[in-house]
Design a protein around this motif. Structure first.
Motif, PDB file in Angstrom:
ATOM      1  N   ALA A  58      10.888   4.709  17.835  1.00  0.00           N
ATOM      2  CA  ALA A  58       9.719   4.268  18.188  1.00  0.00           C
ATOM      3  C   ALA A  58       8.384   4.313  16.815  1.00  0.00           C
ATOM      4  N   ALA A  59       8.805   5.922  16.928  1.00  0.00           N
ATOM      5  CA  ALA A  59       7.637   6.546  15.443  1.00  0.00           C
ATOM      6  C   ALA A  59       8.568   5.743  14.276  1.00  0.00           C
ATOM      7  N   LEU A  60      10.281   5.827  14.191  1.00  0.00           N
ATOM      8  CA  LEU A  60      10.318   5.150  12.922  1.00  0.00           C
ATOM      9  C   LEU A  60       9.986   3.702  12.746  1.00  0.00           C
ATOM     10  N   GLN A  61      10.178   2.591  13.522  1.00  0.00           N
ATOM     11  CA  GLN A  61       9.806   1.495  14.137  1.00  0.00           C
ATOM     12  C   GLN A  61       8.465   1.304  13.910  1.00  0.00           C
ATOM     13  N   ALA A  62       7.523   2.236  13.593  1.00  0.00           N
ATOM     14  CA  ALA A  62       6.089   2.141  13.653  1.00  0.00           C
ATOM     15  C   ALA A  62       5.283   2.631  12.223  1.00  0.00           C
ATOM     16  N   ARG A  63       6.537   3.504  11.856  1.00  0.00           N
ATOM     17  CA  ARG A  63       6.394   3.964  10.300  1.00  0.00           C
ATOM     18  C   ARG A  63       6.530   2.260   9.223  1.00  0.00           C
ATOM     19  N   ALA A  64       7.720   2.106   9.909  1.00  0.00           N
ATOM     20  CA  ALA A  64       8.193   0.622   9.179  1.00  0.00           C
ATOM     21  C   ALA A  64       7.551  -0.426   9.234  1.00  0.00           C
ATOM     22  N   GLU A  65       6.824  -0.090  10.718  1.00  0.00           N
ATOM     23  CA  GLU A  65       6.219  -1.344  10.786  1.00  0.00           C
ATOM     24  C   GLU A  65       4.903  -1.458   9.930  1.00  0.00           C
ATOM     25  N   THR A  66       4.109  -0.334   9.847  1.00  0.00           N
ATOM     26  CA  THR A  66       3.014   0.198   9.022  1.00  0.00           C
ATOM     27  C   THR A  66       3.528  -0.406   7.313  1.00  0.00           C
ATOM     28  N   GLN A  67       5.056   0.206   7.189  1.00  0.00           N
ATOM     29  CA  GLN A  67       4.846   0.149   6.022  1.00  0.00           C
ATOM     30  C   GLN A  67       5.091  -1.371   5.235  1.00  0.00           C
ATOM     31  N   ALA A  68       5.931  -2.345   6.027  1.00  0.00           N
ATOM     32  CA  ALA A  68       5.582  -3.613   5.993  1.00  0.00           C
ATOM     33  C   ALA A  68       4.867  -4.142   5.842  1.00  0.00           C
ATOM     34  N   THR A  69       3.200  -4.084   6.739  1.00  0.00           N
ATOM     35  CA  THR A  69       2.009  -4.551   6.810  1.00  0.00           C
ATOM     36  C   THR A  69       1.626  -3.675   5.474  1.00  0.00           C
ATOM     37  N   LEU A  70       1.826  -2.657   4.975  1.00  0.00           N
ATOM     38  CA  LEU A  70       1.257  -1.919   3.324  1.00  0.00           C
ATOM     39  C   LEU A  70       2.088  -3.459   2.510  1.00  0.00           C
ATOM     40  N   ASP A  71       2.989  -3.213   2.240  1.00  0.00           N
ATOM     41  CA  ASP A  71       3.462  -4.536   1.983  1.00  0.00           C
ATOM     42  C   ASP A  71       3.192  -5.403   1.557  1.00  0.00           C
ATOM     43  N   ALA A  72       2.891  -5.993   3.293  1.00  0.00           N
ATOM     44  CA  ALA A  72       2.722  -7.457   3.096  1.00  0.00           C
ATOM     45  C   ALA A  72       0.757  -8.009   2.076  1.00  0.00           C
ATOM     46  N   ARG A  73       0.241  -6.260   2.853  1.00  0.00           N
ATOM     47  CA  ARG A  73      -1.247  -6.131   2.086  1.00  0.00           C
ATOM     48  C   ARG A  73      -0.989  -6.810   0.735  1.00  0.00           C
ATOM     49  N   GLN A  74      -0.237  -5.390   0.609  1.00  0.00           N
ATOM     50  CA  GLN A  74      -0.326  -5.782  -1.261  1.00  0.00           C
ATOM     51  C   GLN A  74       0.119  -6.506  -1.356  1.00  0.00           C
ATOM     52  N   GLN A  75       1.333  -7.231  -1.198  1.00  0.00           N
ATOM     53  CA  GLN A  75       1.632  -8.676  -1.304  1.00  0.00           C
ATOM     54  C   GLN A  75       0.389  -9.602  -1.678  1.00  0.00           C
ATOM     55  N   LEU A  76      -0.134  -9.483   0.115  1.00  0.00           N
ATOM     56  CA  LEU A  76      -1.232 -10.483  -0.395  1.00  0.00           C
ATOM     57  C   LEU A  76      -2.506 -10.386  -1.687  1.00  0.00           C
ATOM     58  N   LEU A  77      -2.957  -8.958  -1.538  1.00  0.00           N
ATOM     59  CA  LEU A  77      -3.779  -9.098  -2.773  1.00  0.00           C
ATOM     60  C   LEU A  77      -3.160  -8.905  -3.593  1.00  0.00           C
TER      61      LEU A  77
END
Length: 244
Positions: A58-77
């Motif tokens: 779950a922690a790995l998934q959470a980190r992956a999701e967080t990273q994906a969210t950050l990547d998506a946010r950076q992409q959106l920005l």
């Protein structure tokens, strides 16, 4: 001390019975309890291990999701910045084009206005020149000797002191635009005789007068020429134009 097999056998039976009782009511339940506890402990350990694995997963998934969210946010920005820059460039291009169009229209309008003003100025100049020429020529004597009479009239209308200062001013000269004919010379001598008698100086030539006769000395002059009339009428007409 004697050994009794009967007693020994009885004691042996008691021991066997006791062991059977203990086996039946103590050792087996205790072993079952221990086995259950061991099973529970193993299950708890296994569950804890599975929970740890799940937690780590779950922690790995959470980190992956967080990273994906950050990547998506950076992409959106990045996308938003690129779109904003593109829009800014487009607006800047449009603004420059609009400014260039306004400047071009303003320049064209200014050129049209300047051309219109120039046409009006030319029309006004032609009208003014025609008016000046008409008024000036209309005031000229019909005969050339008429300028002599006009000069005499101008001298006669001057105040005595001013006339005396002019005649006594030194370097008195009669100015004409061309050589005078005999008739014109006689007319000038006759017209100026009341003030100059026979002392009329020979005329000096000044083509700028165009037509007329003028009397000049170091202290003044009597203007009596077409050039002077043109200047006087032009000034009057300019004054009238400014007043209007």
């Amino acid at each position: 001390m004697s050994f009794h097999w009967t007693t020994f056998a009885f004691q042996l039976v008691n021991v066997v019975v006791l062991l059977a009782i203990l086996q039946r009511f103590l050792f087996r339940p205790l072993a079952d309890v221990i086995a259950r506890r061991q099973a529970q402990t193993a299950a708890a350990v296994q569950a804890a291990g599975e929970a740890k694995v799940q937690a780590e997963t779950a922690a790995l998934q959470a980190r992956a999701e967080t990273q994906a969210t950050l990547d998506a946010r950076q992409q959106l920005l990045a996308t938003a910045q690129a779109e904003a820059q593109a829009r800014r460039t487009e607006l800047l291009t449009q603004a420059r084009a609009e400014a260039a169009r306004i400047v071009a229209e303003g320049r064209a309008a200014a050129e049209r206005d300047a051309a219109a003003r120039e046409r009006r100025n030319w029309e006004h100049a032609r009208t003014l020149a025609a008016g000046i020429a008409t008024r000036a020529l209309g005031a000229q004597p019909v005969a050339a000797e008429g300028y002599a009479r006009r000069l005499a009239d101008a001298l006669r209308s001057m105040p005595d002191a001013e006339r005396q200062a002019l005649l006594a001013g030194g370097h008195l000269q009669l100015v004409a635009p061309r050589p005078l004919t005999d008739i014109e010379w006689q007319a000038a001598r006759q017209a100026l005789a009341p003030w100059l008698g026979e002392a009329l100086p020979a005329p000096t030539m000044d083509p700028a007068l165009i037509a007329g006769l003028e009397l000049c000395s170091d202290t003044g002059a009597v203007r009596n020429s077409l050039a002077h009339d043109l200047e006087r009428i032009a000034e009057a007409m300019r004054d009238d134009t400014v007043t209007d």
